[in-house]
Design an enzyme around this catalytic site. Structure first.
Site, PDB file in Angstrom:
ATOM      1  N   GLU A  38       3.206  -3.622 -15.204  1.00 25.47           N
ATOM      2  CA  GLU A  38       2.447  -4.817 -14.812  1.00 25.47           C
ATOM      3  C   GLU A  38       1.084  -4.497 -14.203  1.00 25.47           C
ATOM      4  OE1 GLU A  38       4.860  -7.410 -12.398  1.00 25.47           O
ATOM      5  OE2 GLU A  38       6.157  -7.919 -14.085  1.00 25.47           O
ATOM      6  N   GLU A  61      11.873  -6.750 -18.085  1.00 20.50           N
ATOM      7  CA  GLU A  61      12.259  -7.534 -16.910  1.00 20.50           C
ATOM      8  C   GLU A  61      12.427  -8.990 -17.312  1.00 20.50           C
ATOM      9  OE1 GLU A  61       9.827  -7.162 -13.335  1.00 20.50           O
ATOM     10  OE2 GLU A  61       9.611  -5.013 -13.660  1.00 20.50           O
TER      11      GLU A  61
HETATM   12  C1  8VR Z   1       8.432  -6.654 -10.748  1.00 18.34           C
HETATM   13  C2  8VR Z   1       8.171  -6.384  -9.317  1.00 18.34           C
HETATM   14  C3  8VR Z   1       9.184  -7.169  -8.568  1.00 18.34           C
HETATM   15  C4  8VR Z   1       9.094  -8.622  -8.846  1.00 18.34           C
HETATM   16  C5  8VR Z   1       9.149  -8.883 -10.337  1.00 18.34           C
HETATM   17  C6  8VR Z   1       8.868 -10.347 -10.530  1.00 18.34           C
HETATM   18  C7  8VR Z   1       7.680 -10.468  -8.387  1.00 18.34           C
HETATM   19  C8  8VR Z   1       8.708 -11.199  -7.498  1.00 18.34           C
HETATM   20  C9  8VR Z   1       6.297 -10.862  -7.908  1.00 18.34           C
HETATM   21  O1  8VR Z   1       7.733  -5.807 -11.601  1.00 18.34           O
HETATM   22  O2  8VR Z   1       8.324  -5.022  -9.022  1.00 18.34           O
HETATM   23  O3  8VR Z   1       9.035  -7.013  -7.192  1.00 18.34           O
HETATM   24  O4  8VR Z   1       7.892  -9.096  -8.295  1.00 18.34           O
HETATM   25  O5  8VR Z   1       8.219  -8.042 -11.003  1.00 18.34           O
HETATM   26  O6  8VR Z   1       7.782 -10.805  -9.780  1.00 18.34           O
HETATM   27  O7  8VR Z   1       9.149 -12.246  -7.882  1.00 18.34           O
HETATM   28  O8  8VR Z   1       9.029 -10.673  -6.439  1.00 18.34           O
END
Ligand code: 8VR
Length: 466
Positions: A164, A371
């Site tokens: 990301e 994810e």
């Molecule tokens: C991941 C991050 C994880 C999450 C997810 C989804 C956020 C969340 C902003 O790559 O490492 O911490 O981060 O993406 O999005 O919802 O906390």
């Protein structure tokens, strides 16, 4: 014919900083997150990853839980400063050993490891030298990647360079909510360029070292829908696609930036600045696969003249502000949408559409859904974690993925975020995603949620029972 290909992998994902803890043990160097999270007021209730969910010490127990679940693949990231405390140079063998043991333990349970090399925890030593804004960090990344290939490449077949990029660059250099807390679109675009170069150098090294596996890049997959049929909203949506999607996917899948947008950023900000050979490096080092992190879509409207809102509820960039185009579009709430507690629209169709959009623009690239998940405050009923909304969310998205496969997309695996409840960068422990609950009042004891047993049967039935 079965809906999911025979070799399709049912996985789950985590990231080093969010689960490991042991932030200064056994020779590990500090990352930018170890330093940033200790500055007052930077994170939710000053939470940090010093201990996280102590996966560093609970690794055997955690992998046993994966095995019992039937997990076929585990996506995790390596902490760069655990291996190279200064970012380059001297190797910390204790750190190398931790991941080597993890890989061996996974393989002993027939769980395929997928490694993410960079999930945001840059060695602080490299930040001190300019971080992602300087070429020497990209070169250090190549050194780090080569170290990982040489130590783990005999056992690991699935590799991703970056997770990301839009998030760590967007937050790090535009909204300022992640380290290094810069607010400057021009610097963001240049830092992003060094990330693409670092990726290309790591792919090149992967080929040179003849690692028998695949290497890719993991991006946010965020389809955009115009709020209305007006010409203005359509143009705004195209710009959102160019900035949030094409800018991040084209360099690693086509080997160059989207031309029109590149011309604009160079005219406005004078960036990205290319060094001799950059063009060729990007062109010659394309991904074997693309990792897609899908959570939601965004609804877009034209935004002429308005300059106030630059971030949404999560403090994320939600307009053209990233590239100095903040007057041109913004993201709004879809009046007909269903939203999570964190204001993310639940829209499974977006996963089908997003996968097909990638296939249309980039051809038959293999994809992994690296994810997908629901961030929620899970209810505890009589001591059980009854996370039915998570089950519903995942179930709908598995169906959406299946629909894309039926339309001919080459989707090879699915990795819900996250295997276990973990530290959210800015939301502490209150935004839960896991199949496994961690009791922070009871020595971080692990407990299987309802979704754990549900996913177990999804895996056992190869996606049929959901
Ligand atoms: C991941 C991050 C994880 C999450 C997810 C989804 C956020 C969340 C902003 O790559 O490492 O911490 O981060 O993406 O999005 O919802 O906390």
């Amino acid at each position: 014919m079965a809906a999911f290909p025979k070799d399709f992998l049912w996985g789950a994902a985590t990231a080093a900083y969010q689960v490991e803890g042991a932030h200064n043990e056994d020779g590990k160097g500090l990352s930018i997150w170890d330093v940033f999270s200790h500055l007052p007021g930077t994170t939710y209730q000053n939470t940090n990853g010093d201990v996280a969910v102590d996966h560093y010490h609970c690794m055997q127990e955690d992998v046993a839980l994966m095995a019992e679940m039937g997990l076929q693949s585990y996506r995790f990231s390596i902490s760069w400063p655990r291996l190279l405390p200064n970012g380059r140079g001297e190797v910390n063998e204790a750190g190398v050993k931790f991941y080597s043991d993890l890989i061996d333990t996974l393989l002993a349970h027939n769980i395929v490891p997928m490694i993410t090399l960079y999930h945001w925890d840059l060695p602080q030593a490299l930040q001190d030298e300019g971080g992602w804004e300087v070429r020497s960090t990209a070169e250090a990344f190549e050194e780090y990647a080569r170290l990982c290939y040489s130590r783990y490449g005999d056992r690991v077949k699935l590799w991703a360079t970056f997770n990301e990029t839009i998030v760590f660059i967007g937050h790090g250099y535009i909204t300022g909510s992640h380290p290094p807390s810069v607010r400057d679109p021009g610097r963001a675009i240049q830092a992003c360029h060094q990330v693409f170069i670092a990726h290309a150098l790591a792919v090149k090294a992967f080929r040179e070292m003849k690692i028998a596996g695949e290497i890719g890049f993991v991006n946010v997959l965020q389809p955009h829908t115009a709020l209305t049929n007006s010409a203005e909203d359509k143009v705004a949506t195209e710009l959102a696609d160019a900035i949030h999607t094409h800018w991040l996917y084209d360099p690693v899948l086509k080997g160059h930036y989207p031309e029109a947008l590149l011309a604009q950023t160079q005219a406005i900000w004078g960036v990205p600045r290319f060094e001799a050979g950059d063009d060729e490096l990007l062109r010659n080092n394309l991904c074997d696969f693309i990792g897609l992190n899908y959570y939601r879509r965004e609804t877009v409207v034209a935004n002429p003249g308005e300059t106030s809102t630059a971030s949404n509820h999560n403090g994320e960039p939600n307009s053209g502000a990233e590239f100095g185009f903040k007057d041109l579009f913004k993201f709004v709430r879809n009046p007909d949408g269903v939203y999570t507690d964190w204001d993310w629209e639940i829209w499974p169709q977006g996963l089908t559409d997003g996968i097909m959009m990638i296939k249309e623009r980039y051809g038959d690239i293999p994809m992994y859904i690296t994810e997908n998940g629901l961030g929620a405050k899970d209810p505890i009923v009589d001591g059980e974690i009854v996370d039915q909304p998570r089950i519903d969310y995942l179930s709908m998205h598995i169906e959406a993925m299946e629909n894309a496969i039926a339309k001919g997309a080459d989707v090879r695996g699915y990795y819900p975020w996250s295997f276990i409840d973990l530290l959210s960068w800015l939301n502490g422990y209150k935004k839960q995603y896991g199949f496994v609950y961690v009791d922070h009042n009871q020595n971080l004891a692990r407990k299987r949620k309802k979704s754990y047993f549900w996913y177990q049967s999804v895996i056992a039935s190869h996606g049929e029972q959901r």
